[in-house]
Design a protein around this motif. Structure first.
Motif, PDB file in Angstrom:
ATOM      1  N   GLN A 119     -15.174  -5.599  -2.440  1.00  0.00           N
ATOM      2  CA  GLN A 119     -15.043  -4.175  -2.711  1.00  0.00           C
ATOM      3  C   GLN A 119     -16.398  -3.490  -2.566  1.00  0.00           C
ATOM      4  OE1 GLN A 119     -14.424  -6.634  -4.769  1.00  0.00           O
ATOM      5  NE2 GLN A 119     -12.384  -6.482  -5.662  1.00  0.00           N
ATOM      6  N   PRO A 120     -16.391  -2.211  -2.195  1.00  0.00           N
ATOM      7  CA  PRO A 120     -17.657  -1.485  -2.064  1.00  0.00           C
ATOM      8  C   PRO A 120     -18.509  -1.562  -3.336  1.00  0.00           C
ATOM      9  CG  PRO A 120     -15.861  -0.180  -1.184  1.00  0.00           C
ATOM     10  CD  PRO A 120     -15.251  -1.384  -1.801  1.00  0.00           C
TER      11      PRO A 120
ATOM     12  N   LEU B 124      -2.533   4.150  -6.951  1.00  0.00           N
ATOM     13  CA  LEU B 124      -2.096   4.744  -5.685  1.00  0.00           C
ATOM     14  C   LEU B 124      -2.504   6.204  -5.574  1.00  0.00           C
ATOM     15  CD1 LEU B 124       1.578   3.400  -5.519  1.00  0.00           C
ATOM     16  CD2 LEU B 124      -0.441   2.449  -4.438  1.00  0.00           C
TER      17      LEU B 124
ATOM     18  N   ALA C 172      -4.827  12.363   5.479  1.00  0.00           N
ATOM     19  CA  ALA C 172      -5.696  12.577   4.316  1.00  0.00           C
ATOM     20  C   ALA C 172      -4.903  12.982   3.084  1.00  0.00           C
ATOM     21  CB  ALA C 172      -6.730  13.642   4.650  1.00  0.00           C
TER      22      ALA C 172
ATOM     23  N   VAL D 239     -11.949  -5.432  10.233  1.00  0.00           N
ATOM     24  CA  VAL D 239     -12.566  -6.350  11.203  1.00  0.00           C
ATOM     25  C   VAL D 239     -11.991  -7.753  10.992  1.00  0.00           C
ATOM     26  CG1 VAL D 239     -14.767  -7.095  12.189  1.00  0.00           C
ATOM     27  CG2 VAL D 239     -14.643  -4.961  10.915  1.00  0.00           C
TER      28      VAL D 239
ATOM     29  N   PHE E 210      -7.693   2.601   0.744  1.00  0.00           N
ATOM     30  CA  PHE E 210      -8.126   1.227   1.042  1.00  0.00           C
ATOM     31  C   PHE E 210      -9.501   1.039   0.415  1.00  0.00           C
ATOM     32  CE2 PHE E 210      -5.144   2.417   4.319  1.00  0.00           C
ATOM     33  CZ  PHE E 210      -4.332   1.314   4.430  1.00  0.00           C
ATOM     34  N   ALA E 211      -9.516   0.890  -0.893  1.00  0.00           N
ATOM     35  CA  ALA E 211     -10.786   0.882  -1.629  1.00  0.00           C
ATOM     36  C   ALA E 211     -11.708  -0.243  -1.172  1.00  0.00           C
ATOM     37  CB  ALA E 211     -10.510   0.764  -3.113  1.00  0.00           C
ATOM     38  N   GLU E 212     -11.119  -1.357  -0.743  1.00  0.00           N
ATOM     39  CA  GLU E 212     -11.956  -2.502  -0.391  1.00  0.00           C
ATOM     40  C   GLU E 212     -12.442  -2.434   1.056  1.00  0.00           C
ATOM     41  OE1 GLU E 212      -8.819  -2.408  -0.509  1.00  0.00           O
ATOM     42  OE2 GLU E 212      -7.816  -3.896   0.744  1.00  0.00           O
ATOM     43  N   ARG E 213     -11.989  -1.431   1.805  1.00  0.00           N
ATOM     44  CA  ARG E 213     -12.409  -1.292   3.201  1.00  0.00           C
ATOM     45  C   ARG E 213     -13.473  -0.209   3.306  1.00  0.00           C
ATOM     46  NH1 ARG E 213      -9.544  -5.228   4.310  1.00  0.00           N
ATOM     47  NH2 ARG E 213     -11.563  -5.825   5.096  1.00  0.00           N
ATOM     48  N   LEU E 214     -14.254  -0.304   4.352  1.00  0.00           N
ATOM     49  CA  LEU E 214     -15.314   0.669   4.585  1.00  0.00           C
ATOM     50  C   LEU E 214     -14.713   1.911   5.251  1.00  0.00           C
ATOM     51  CD1 LEU E 214     -18.447   1.071   4.585  1.00  0.00           C
ATOM     52  CD2 LEU E 214     -18.398   0.232   6.928  1.00  0.00           C
TER      53      LEU E 214
ATOM     54  N   SER F 212      -1.988  11.829   2.244  1.00  0.00           N
ATOM     55  CA  SER F 212      -1.042  10.790   1.811  1.00  0.00           C
ATOM     56  C   SER F 212      -1.660   9.994   0.662  1.00  0.00           C
ATOM     57  CB  SER F 212      -0.729   9.846   2.978  1.00  0.00           C
ATOM     58  OG  SER F 212      -1.849   9.042   3.267  1.00  0.00           O
ATOM     59  N   ARG F 213      -0.882   9.050   0.133  1.00  0.00           N
ATOM     60  CA  ARG F 213      -1.378   8.306  -1.031  1.00  0.00           C
ATOM     61  C   ARG F 213      -2.031   6.984  -0.637  1.00  0.00           C
ATOM     62  NH1 ARG F 213       3.322   7.579  -4.903  1.00  0.00           N
ATOM     63  NH2 ARG F 213       4.874   8.600  -3.622  1.00  0.00           N
ATOM     64  N   PHE F 214      -2.344   6.835   0.653  1.00  0.00           N
ATOM     65  CA  PHE F 214      -2.970   5.582   1.071  1.00  0.00           C
ATOM     66  C   PHE F 214      -4.446   5.561   0.699  1.00  0.00           C
ATOM     67  CE2 PHE F 214       0.838   5.268   3.530  1.00  0.00           C
ATOM     68  CZ  PHE F 214       1.097   3.916   3.495  1.00  0.00           C
TER      69      PHE F 214
ATOM     70  N   LEU G 223     -16.406  -5.816   6.720  1.00  0.00           N
ATOM     71  CA  LEU G 223     -15.505  -4.930   5.980  1.00  0.00           C
ATOM     72  C   LEU G 223     -14.469  -4.338   6.918  1.00  0.00           C
ATOM     73  CD1 LEU G 223     -17.577  -2.836   3.471  1.00  0.00           C
ATOM     74  CD2 LEU G 223     -15.649  -4.309   2.998  1.00  0.00           C
TER      75      LEU G 223
ATOM     76  N   LEU H  40      -2.638  -7.524   6.892  1.00  0.00           N
ATOM     77  CA  LEU H  40      -2.893  -6.169   6.406  1.00  0.00           C
ATOM     78  C   LEU H  40      -1.655  -5.285   6.580  1.00  0.00           C
ATOM     79  CD1 LEU H  40      -5.128  -4.061   5.444  1.00  0.00           C
ATOM     80  CD2 LEU H  40      -5.185  -3.391   7.830  1.00  0.00           C
TER      81      LEU H  40
ATOM     82  N   ARG I 253      -7.802  10.052   7.454  1.00  0.00           N
ATOM     83  CA  ARG I 253      -8.948   9.275   6.953  1.00  0.00           C
ATOM     84  C   ARG I 253      -8.924   7.924   7.675  1.00  0.00           C
ATOM     85  NH1 ARG I 253      -8.445   8.702   0.720  1.00  0.00           N
ATOM     86  NH2 ARG I 253     -10.588   8.005   0.842  1.00  0.00           N
TER      87      ARG I 253
ATOM     88  N   ARG J 223       0.842  -1.202   0.000  1.00  0.00           N
ATOM     89  CA  ARG J 223       0.000   0.000   0.000  1.00  0.00           C
ATOM     90  C   ARG J 223       0.871   1.242   0.000  1.00  0.00           C
ATOM     91  NH1 ARG J 223      -5.632  -1.360   0.181  1.00  0.00           N
ATOM     92  NH2 ARG J 223      -5.727  -3.407   1.111  1.00  0.00           N
TER      93      ARG J 223
ATOM     94  N   LEU K   9       2.108  -2.465   4.587  1.00  0.00           N
ATOM     95  CA  LEU K   9       2.330  -1.054   4.928  1.00  0.00           C
ATOM     96  C   LEU K   9       3.730  -0.777   5.454  1.00  0.00           C
ATOM     97  CD1 LEU K   9      -0.981  -0.504   6.951  1.00  0.00           C
ATOM     98  CD2 LEU K   9      -0.589  -0.014   4.553  1.00  0.00           C
TER      99      LEU K   9
END
Lengths: 499, 248
Positions: free
Chosen positions: A460-461, A311, B236, B206, B242-246, B238-240, A499, B45, B201, A268, B49
């Motif tokens: 994914q959302p 990214l 906020a 979970v 997490f599209a798949e996280r809520l 930064s380039r992080f 999620l 996870l 952000r 990431r 990082l």
């Protein structure tokens, strides 16, 4: 004239044109499908209705010799469909021109007898009077070929993948992806030992290729590990080749880039950026002294830009996607194989999705660009399912951009059927299919597809939103299967809660 | 607490090193003993990082279970700092660091809070048992004067908001990632708000406690349906992503 007619008549005319376009598209697809054995058994396919890409728009001077069939098709179709078909035909002709000798001396003169081997001849050719060629004067007209070479609508066979990757060990790596975990691990461990043994005994000339193979097998093993263990495995892999002179050969460098790209995809933010920076550094060491090597280097650069775009956000992401697009386009020009065509198509599709609603025209152009290359990729049996999925995605994006729904539903449905017939589908393909099912009103099937993607680890959302929409509409439909819907909703709740 | 003599053998083989066997009266120790790992989904996870050379601060030692892998990930040029306020747990974490020869791990017997002070443990976090009124030393993250900081991992419940308040200078200077276990229904929203107020952000994570691919290959799930309610936060700007996280 349209303005003078009534609204009803106008809509009827548009609907008629859309139907005609669909039929012509299917006819063209059926013709192309005949060229490959795998495709010959499939159902006829439909083409999305698209405007032309600006780079491919045909001018009146551009094309005195469009194939008769394409002219007929364009004449039959109307509205938006005409430029899309013309673009498609012109693009094919353009590709066929590439290997043709450019020197006029290589061509027969207008007075020469026509080529007997040509499968199609221009009707004007036999009617040209010889007096059209003036000789012996200061105003002498150079000898010209007034009839263009025959153009076939059938797609030429794609260049095959580089032979370096088509060895038994590579096949083992691919087969391992479909095996259960323990079987795959045992197979890969065995193959790695074999390659290692061969590598240890190899001479300097054979070492780079074997080293690249060994790295790819190690990479395949790393793919199957979890986060931390995989991280250590990747570090070991990089450390293992350090100082080996064979690692600086272009073949091995390509494998090293592949490893860095895979590694970056598991990381990431800054950690991923570090891996991409290393891949970019390795790219500068790749050879570009022949077209295949140059195309390979461009593909790798394009892949780096694609991952870099993931990214970033907003304009920066779009700029990276555009750089990737340029690289893939150039690579496809140099080496027009199906895999590169698919990369071009996917990148253009990604760009179309990323553009804001204010840039709808650019998005439509990107869709057209994507469609042409998805078509090209589709004729390689190994890429057919992925290319079909890409076409369906393009159709969905374009339908969302279009002002009306004329013809889109039929095309989407037809592509969905083709995709299902193409065999087991990857999660991305199932996602496109689910979206298509949702638009067609098959809500239960859309929900089922979403559930299957979640079952394979996707969360994914976008997937969960699609699943939620499918269940919402499923619940509103009459006589729905209540227990099945309740089951799907329960699983959706689980997916969302973790999620 | 179970008698120590009933635990055999003296060491457990875990995924990232060996751990001294202790009484299995805690989910962490039960997991380490049976599965040879603890909360592996967190490490999966975070492995995406952390890089070599990074500095990581972990509040709540968890018997150094995660410090073992973080030590390997950051390598000899990186540093792992563990803050564990409870005396016996601190010593057990130190033992595991020592027997694995982790030269880049630094242990601190402190609670990370808003100000420098001292207090009884049960005034800081709901706790029962013999150590409830144990006196603990409280320091701020700013007072640790770290040379770099890339990730703060908070395992200790009921500590996040105050810990962040005592880290304002460090957070402003290094903008580290934050990974924290939320404390519960009553405080979760306040904790997320505290992170967001720093310009971060926040995404939900979970992880299930049971990992089917556990190190020991044990199929029995002693944590059926049990999850940790965690958050991952990044500046906020930064380039992080997490599209798949809520996102919270």
């Amino acid at each position: 004239m349209t303005a003078c007619g009534g609204r009803e008549q106008h809509e009827e005319e548009r609907a008629r044109r859309a139907r005609q376009m669909r039929d012509v598209s299917r006819m063209l697809d059926a013709m192309e499908a005949d060229t490959t054995p795998a495709a010959s058994h499939g159902a006829p396919m439909a083409a999305p209705l698209l405007p032309p890409h600006p780079a491919t728009t045909i001018t009146p001077d551009d094309d005195p010799s469009l194939p008769l069939l394409a002219i007929g098709a364009i004449a039959v179709a109307g509205g938006l469909a005409i430029p899309a078909l013309a673009t498609f035909a012109w693009r094919r002709r353009k590709r066929l021109f590439v290997p043709r000798p450019s020197a006029s001396s290589d061509r027969p003169s207008a007075t020469d007898p026509p080529l007997t081997s040509a499968p199609v001849t221009h009707p004007d050719r036999t009617m040209l009077p010889p007096t059209w060629v003036y000789c012996g004067s200061s105003f002498e007209t150079p000898r010209i070929q007034v009839a263009d070479d025959p153009v076939s609508l059938l797609v030429v066979p794609m260049a095959t993948a580089p032979p370096a990757r088509a060895d038994p060990w590579d096949t083992c790596v691919r087969e391992a992806r479909a095996l259960p975990r323990h079987d795959a691990e045992a197979l890969l461990a065995r193959v790695e030992n074999q390659v290692r043994a061969t590598l240890d005994d190899a001479d300097d000339r054979a070492r780079p290729m074997l080293l690249a193979q060994w790295m790819r097998i190690r990479l395949a093993r790393a793919e199957r590990l979890s986060g931390a263990t995989r991280l250590f495995a990747m570090r070991e892999l990089v450390a293992a080749i350090e100082g080996d002179p064979a690692a600086n050969d272009p073949v091995a460098i390509d494998a090293r880039i592949e490893a860095q790209l895979a590694w970056a995809s598991w990381m990431r933010g800054d950690a991923a950026a570090s891996r991409l920076a290393e891949a970019e550094r390795l790219c500068t060491m790749l050879r570009d002294d022949d077209s295949r090597s140059a195309a390979l280097a461009l593909r790798r650069k394009g892949q780096i830009f694609v991952q870099r775009a993931e990214l970033a956000r907003g304009r920066q992401a779009l700029a990276d996607m555009e750089r990737a697009q340029t690289c893939f386009d150039e690579a496809h020009t140099l080496s027009p194989d199906a895999e590169t065509a698919l990369l071009v198509a996917r990148t253009a599709l990604h760009r179309a999705r990323s553009l804001s609603p204010a840039d709808a025209a650019d998005a439509a152009d990107a869709c057209a660009h994507a469609l042409m290359h998805a078509f090209l990729a589709e004729h390689e049996p190994d890429c057919r399912a992925e290319a079909l999925a890409c076409r369906l995605d393009i159709q969905l994006v374009y339908a969302a951009l279009a002002a009306d729904d004329y013809g889109h539903a039929g095309v989407t449905a037809s592509l969905g059927r083709d995709l299902e017939a193409a065999g087991p589908l990857a999660p991305a393909a199932r996602m496109a299919l689910a979206e298509a099912c949702l638009r067609e009103g098959d809500h239960a099937k859309a929900a089922g597809l979403c559930e299957s993607i979640w079952g394979d680890g996707g969360a994914q959302p976008r997937l969960l939103n699609l699943w939620r929409d499918a269940c919402d509409r499923w619940g509103r439909s009459e006589d729905h299967d209540r227990p099945a819907l309740a089951r799907s909703l329960r699983r959706l709740a689980i997916a969302r809660s973790t999620l | 607490m179970l008698p120590l003599a009933s635990v055999t053998p003296p060491f457990w083989s875990t995924r990232y090193g060996i751990a001294a066997a202790v009484a299995v009266d805690d989910p962490v120790t039960r997991s380490l003993q049976l599965y040879g790992e603890w909360a592996e989904h967190e490490t999966i996870l975070l492995s995406g990082l952390i890089e070599e050379g990074h500095t990581v601060l972990e509040f709540g030692g968890d018997f150094a279970a995660h410090a073992l892998w973080m030590s390997h990930v950051v390598g000899p040029k990186g540093e792992v700092h563990i803050a564990e306020p409870r005396r016996i747990r601190f010593q057990q974490a130190c033992a595991n660091v020592a027997i694995n020869g982790l030269g880049n791990v630094f242990t601190h017997p402190v609670w990370l809070g808003r100000d420098k002070s001292s207090a009884a443990l049960d005034t800081m976090t709901p706790i029962d048992g013999a150590s409830a009124n144990e006196k603990i030393r409280i320091v701020t993250i700013d007072s640790l004067r770290l040379d770099a900081l890339h990730l703060i991992k908070v395992n200790q419940p009921h500590a996040l908001a105050n810990m962040l308040a005592g880290a304002s200078e460090t957070l402003r200077t290094y903008r580290p990632l934050l990974y924290a276990r939320l404390s519960g229904l009553d405080t979760a929203q306040a904790e997320v708000d505290a992170i967001k107020a720093l310009g971060y952000r926040v995404w939900s994570h979970v992880p299930y406690l049971f990992n089917i691919d556990n190190h020991a290959g044990v199929e029995a799930n002693i944590f059926p349906g049990m999850v940790l309610q965690n958050v991952i936060a990044a500046p906020a700007d930064s380039r992080f992503e997490f599209a798949e996280r809520l996102e919270l």
